[in-house]
Design a protein around this motif. Structure first.
Motif, PDB file in Angstrom:
ATOM      1  N   ASN A 285      -3.259   5.715   8.293  1.00 42.13           N
ATOM      2  CA  ASN A 285      -2.773   5.941   6.975  1.00 42.13           C
ATOM      3  C   ASN A 285      -3.526   5.021   6.030  1.00 42.13           C
ATOM      4  O   ASN A 285      -2.736   4.890   4.700  1.00 42.13           O
ATOM      5  CB  ASN A 285      -1.334   5.861   7.096  1.00 42.13           C
ATOM      6  CG  ASN A 285      -0.773   7.364   7.560  1.00 42.13           C
ATOM      7  OD1 ASN A 285      -1.232   8.401   7.423  1.00 42.13           O
ATOM      8  ND2 ASN A 285       0.407   7.017   8.519  1.00 42.13           N
ATOM      9  N   PHE A 286      -4.099   4.078   6.300  1.00 46.25           N
ATOM     10  CA  PHE A 286      -4.598   3.130   5.392  1.00 46.25           C
ATOM     11  C   PHE A 286      -5.648   3.533   4.590  1.00 46.25           C
ATOM     12  O   PHE A 286      -6.752   4.244   4.975  1.00 46.25           O
ATOM     13  CB  PHE A 286      -5.314   1.527   6.219  1.00 46.25           C
ATOM     14  CG  PHE A 286      -5.761   0.734   5.439  1.00 46.25           C
ATOM     15  CD1 PHE A 286      -4.804  -0.369   4.877  1.00 46.25           C
ATOM     16  CD2 PHE A 286      -7.088   0.589   4.948  1.00 46.25           C
ATOM     17  CE1 PHE A 286      -5.512  -1.087   4.255  1.00 46.25           C
ATOM     18  CE2 PHE A 286      -7.693  -0.490   4.324  1.00 46.25           C
ATOM     19  CZ  PHE A 286      -6.589  -1.414   3.790  1.00 46.25           C
TER      20      PHE A 286
ATOM     21  N   SER B 232       4.907  -2.792   2.738  1.00 43.04           N
ATOM     22  CA  SER B 232       4.473  -4.200   2.176  1.00 43.04           C
ATOM     23  C   SER B 232       4.353  -4.927   3.390  1.00 43.04           C
ATOM     24  O   SER B 232       5.197  -4.910   4.233  1.00 43.04           O
ATOM     25  CB  SER B 232       5.238  -4.646   1.302  1.00 43.04           C
ATOM     26  OG  SER B 232       5.287  -3.870  -0.066  1.00 43.04           O
ATOM     27  N   LYS B 233       3.399  -6.019   3.634  1.00 37.65           N
ATOM     28  CA  LYS B 233       3.405  -6.883   4.464  1.00 37.65           C
ATOM     29  C   LYS B 233       3.214  -8.159   3.774  1.00 37.65           C
ATOM     30  O   LYS B 233       2.582  -8.180   2.832  1.00 37.65           O
ATOM     31  CB  LYS B 233       2.155  -6.781   5.561  1.00 37.65           C
ATOM     32  CG  LYS B 233       2.144  -5.335   6.494  1.00 37.65           C
ATOM     33  CD  LYS B 233       1.122  -5.280   7.277  1.00 37.65           C
ATOM     34  CE  LYS B 233       1.817  -5.314   8.612  1.00 37.65           C
ATOM     35  NZ  LYS B 233       0.979  -5.519   9.740  1.00 37.65           N
TER      36      LYS B 233
ATOM     37  N   CYS C  27      -3.836   0.166  -2.227  1.00 42.13           N
ATOM     38  CA  CYS C  27      -3.325  -1.229  -1.826  1.00 42.13           C
ATOM     39  C   CYS C  27      -3.573  -2.072  -3.096  1.00 42.13           C
ATOM     40  O   CYS C  27      -4.610  -2.010  -3.670  1.00 42.13           O
ATOM     41  CB  CYS C  27      -4.060  -1.614  -0.773  1.00 42.13           C
ATOM     42  SG  CYS C  27      -3.580  -0.492   0.724  1.00 42.13           S
ATOM     43  N   ARG C  28      -2.735  -3.123  -2.990  1.00 41.55           N
ATOM     44  CA  ARG C  28      -2.633  -4.216  -4.038  1.00 41.55           C
ATOM     45  C   ARG C  28      -2.360  -5.554  -3.298  1.00 41.55           C
ATOM     46  O   ARG C  28      -1.525  -5.447  -2.259  1.00 41.55           O
ATOM     47  CB  ARG C  28      -1.992  -3.941  -5.356  1.00 41.55           C
ATOM     48  CG  ARG C  28      -2.565  -2.919  -5.996  1.00 41.55           C
ATOM     49  CD  ARG C  28      -3.915  -3.261  -6.924  1.00 41.55           C
ATOM     50  NE  ARG C  28      -4.445  -2.258  -7.860  1.00 41.55           N
ATOM     51  CZ  ARG C  28      -5.201  -1.451  -7.624  1.00 41.55           C
ATOM     52  NH1 ARG C  28      -5.522  -1.149  -6.443  1.00 41.55           N
ATOM     53  NH2 ARG C  28      -5.474  -0.562  -8.552  1.00 41.55           N
ATOM     54  N   VAL C  29      -3.038  -6.584  -3.714  1.00 35.12           N
ATOM     55  CA  VAL C  29      -2.466  -7.923  -3.224  1.00 35.12           C
ATOM     56  C   VAL C  29      -1.669  -8.641  -4.335  1.00 35.12           C
ATOM     57  O   VAL C  29      -2.110  -8.767  -5.476  1.00 35.12           O
ATOM     58  CB  VAL C  29      -3.684  -8.773  -2.638  1.00 35.12           C
ATOM     59  CG1 VAL C  29      -3.095  -9.970  -1.946  1.00 35.12           C
ATOM     60  CG2 VAL C  29      -4.280  -7.967  -1.385  1.00 35.12           C
ATOM     61  N   TYR C  30      -0.621  -9.344  -3.884  1.00 33.58           N
ATOM     62  CA  TYR C  30       0.233 -10.065  -4.956  1.00 33.58           C
ATOM     63  C   TYR C  30       0.656 -11.311  -4.441  1.00 33.58           C
ATOM     64  O   TYR C  30       0.826 -11.355  -3.359  1.00 33.58           O
ATOM     65  CB  TYR C  30       1.533  -8.927  -5.100  1.00 33.58           C
ATOM     66  CG  TYR C  30       1.286  -7.685  -5.604  1.00 33.58           C
ATOM     67  CD1 TYR C  30       1.389  -7.511  -7.099  1.00 33.58           C
ATOM     68  CD2 TYR C  30       1.489  -6.631  -4.778  1.00 33.58           C
ATOM     69  CE1 TYR C  30       1.107  -6.375  -7.349  1.00 33.58           C
ATOM     70  CE2 TYR C  30       1.101  -5.432  -5.264  1.00 33.58           C
ATOM     71  CZ  TYR C  30       1.312  -5.058  -6.561  1.00 33.58           C
ATOM     72  OH  TYR C  30       0.827  -3.735  -6.934  1.00 33.58           O
ATOM     73  N   VAL C  31       0.786 -12.281  -5.502  1.00 40.43           N
ATOM     74  CA  VAL C  31       1.368 -13.338  -5.006  1.00 40.43           C
ATOM     75  C   VAL C  31       2.906 -13.590  -5.299  1.00 40.43           C
ATOM     76  O   VAL C  31       3.148 -13.346  -6.848  1.00 40.43           O
ATOM     77  CB  VAL C  31       0.441 -14.524  -5.656  1.00 40.43           C
ATOM     78  CG1 VAL C  31       1.373 -15.985  -5.658  1.00 40.43           C
ATOM     79  CG2 VAL C  31      -0.916 -14.693  -5.314  1.00 40.43           C
ATOM     80  N   ASP C  32       3.784 -13.842  -4.571  1.00 43.91           N
ATOM     81  CA  ASP C  32       5.232 -13.492  -4.784  1.00 43.91           C
ATOM     82  C   ASP C  32       5.870 -14.873  -4.997  1.00 43.91           C
ATOM     83  O   ASP C  32       7.021 -14.976  -5.764  1.00 43.91           O
ATOM     84  CB  ASP C  32       5.991 -12.663  -3.693  1.00 43.91           C
ATOM     85  CG  ASP C  32       5.729 -11.473  -3.564  1.00 43.91           C
ATOM     86  OD1 ASP C  32       5.477 -10.740  -4.641  1.00 43.91           O
ATOM     87  OD2 ASP C  32       6.087 -10.701  -2.682  1.00 43.91           O
TER      88      ASP C  32
ATOM     89  N   CYS D  66       0.893  -1.427   0.027  1.00 46.36           N
ATOM     90  CA  CYS D  66      -0.020   0.006  -0.145  1.00 46.36           C
ATOM     91  C   CYS D  66       0.760   1.268   0.025  1.00 46.36           C
ATOM     92  O   CYS D  66       1.996   1.144   0.617  1.00 46.36           O
ATOM     93  CB  CYS D  66      -0.913  -0.242   1.382  1.00 46.36           C
ATOM     94  SG  CYS D  66      -1.957  -1.347   1.373  1.00 46.36           S
ATOM     95  N   PHE D  67       0.278   2.195  -0.604  1.00 48.39           N
ATOM     96  CA  PHE D  67       0.955   3.586  -0.267  1.00 48.39           C
ATOM     97  C   PHE D  67       0.090   4.179   0.844  1.00 48.39           C
ATOM     98  O   PHE D  67      -0.967   4.324   0.783  1.00 48.39           O
ATOM     99  CB  PHE D  67       0.865   4.623  -1.709  1.00 48.39           C
ATOM    100  CG  PHE D  67       1.647   4.104  -2.626  1.00 48.39           C
ATOM    101  CD1 PHE D  67       2.811   4.528  -2.604  1.00 48.39           C
ATOM    102  CD2 PHE D  67       1.280   3.457  -3.661  1.00 48.39           C
ATOM    103  CE1 PHE D  67       4.133   4.310  -3.680  1.00 48.39           C
ATOM    104  CE2 PHE D  67       2.125   3.051  -4.836  1.00 48.39           C
ATOM    105  CZ  PHE D  67       3.523   3.549  -5.041  1.00 48.39           C
ATOM    106  N   ASP D  68       0.836   4.870   1.701  1.00 50.21           N
ATOM    107  CA  ASP D  68       0.002   5.552   2.954  1.00 50.21           C
ATOM    108  C   ASP D  68      -0.379   6.901   2.512  1.00 50.21           C
ATOM    109  O   ASP D  68      -0.173   7.438   1.109  1.00 50.21           O
ATOM    110  CB  ASP D  68       0.792   5.509   4.114  1.00 50.21           C
ATOM    111  CG  ASP D  68       2.175   6.415   4.131  1.00 50.21           C
ATOM    112  OD1 ASP D  68       2.268   7.127   2.999  1.00 50.21           O
ATOM    113  OD2 ASP D  68       2.560   6.395   5.253  1.00 50.21           O
ATOM    114  N   LYS D  69      -0.963   7.585   3.202  1.00 44.37           N
ATOM    115  CA  LYS D  69      -1.125   9.100   2.796  1.00 44.37           C
ATOM    116  C   LYS D  69      -0.056  10.045   2.454  1.00 44.37           C
ATOM    117  O   LYS D  69      -0.471  11.045   1.714  1.00 44.37           O
ATOM    118  CB  LYS D  69      -2.117   9.731   3.825  1.00 44.37           C
ATOM    119  CG  LYS D  69      -3.435   9.056   4.079  1.00 44.37           C
ATOM    120  CD  LYS D  69      -4.404   9.381   4.947  1.00 44.37           C
ATOM    121  CE  LYS D  69      -5.493   8.705   5.168  1.00 44.37           C
ATOM    122  NZ  LYS D  69      -6.351   9.127   6.511  1.00 44.37           N
ATOM    123  N   ASN D  70       0.949   9.531   2.858  1.00 42.43           N
ATOM    124  CA  ASN D  70       2.201  10.289   2.475  1.00 42.43           C
ATOM    125  C   ASN D  70       3.063   9.869   1.336  1.00 42.43           C
ATOM    126  O   ASN D  70       4.242  10.099   1.238  1.00 42.43           O
ATOM    127  CB  ASN D  70       3.000  10.508   3.929  1.00 42.43           C
ATOM    128  CG  ASN D  70       2.442  11.031   5.056  1.00 42.43           C
ATOM    129  OD1 ASN D  70       1.881  12.279   4.851  1.00 42.43           O
ATOM    130  ND2 ASN D  70       2.708  10.597   6.126  1.00 42.43           N
TER     131      ASN D  70
END
Length: 172
Positions: free
Chosen positions: A104-105, A84-85, A110-115, A75-79
């Motif tokens: 800041n959420f 990443s988690k 936000c995006r969800v990825y499979v690494d 995610c990018f926060d407000k700043n």
């Protein structure tokens, strides 16, 4: 002639007492609903291997759950700081994580990825590629928790498929 004159006089007097007939309609602007503020954020989802009949195969999805998949929520926060988690899916293909920086959420950033997938034949996510790659988060629920309200977001079911040059699933 007298009745017409009386009628015109009565209508004129009525307009003076009641007010002029409006000729324009003014639009009322809607006030946007306030953005909900949460005291806790959770992100849940599922990972399935499409078209492979592995243990736990779900007939109506034509897919099997995959455990041990490395899932990343970025995610990018407000700043505009990129955060990443990571978590691994558990048996049944489920993953769950809580987001710490609630203030800041912004789920739109936000995006969800499979690494990584433990199944080399089923490791290609089916979400779109490119600058807007990843699965989007959608709000699916709110519940009262100690200290406030928890918002639950999900990308839904993320399907993994074989690469185009290797579309072979193992025999069960």
């Amino acid at each position: 002639m007298a009745p017409k004159f009386v009628l015109v006089a009565l209508v004129s007097a009525l307009v003076l007492f009641v007010g002029a007939i409006p000729t324009k309609v003014s639009a009322v602007t809607a006030v946007p609903a306030p953005t909900p503020t949460y005291s806790a954020i959770s992100i849940v989802g599922e990972i399935f291997c499409k078209s492979c009949k592995l243990p736990g195969y779900v007939d109506y999805l034509d897919a099997s759950p995959v455990d041990g998949v490395l899932v990343r929520v970025s995610c990018f926060d407000k700043n505009w700081i990129y955060i990443s988690k990571y978590m691994n899916s558990i048996p049944g293909g489920f993953f769950y994580l809580t987001w710490d920086d609630v203030a800041n959420f912004n789920p739109n950033l936000c995006r969800v990825y499979v690494d990584w997938s433990p199944l080399r034949y089923c490791s290609k996510p089916t979400y779109r590629d490119g600058p807007y790659a990843g699965a989007e988060l959608l709000l699916v629920g709110e519940k009262n928790v100690t200290g406030g309200t928890e918002g639950t977001y999900t990308p839904g079911v993320i399907y993994l498929g074989p690469f185009w040059w290797n579309d072979v699933c193992p025999n069960p």
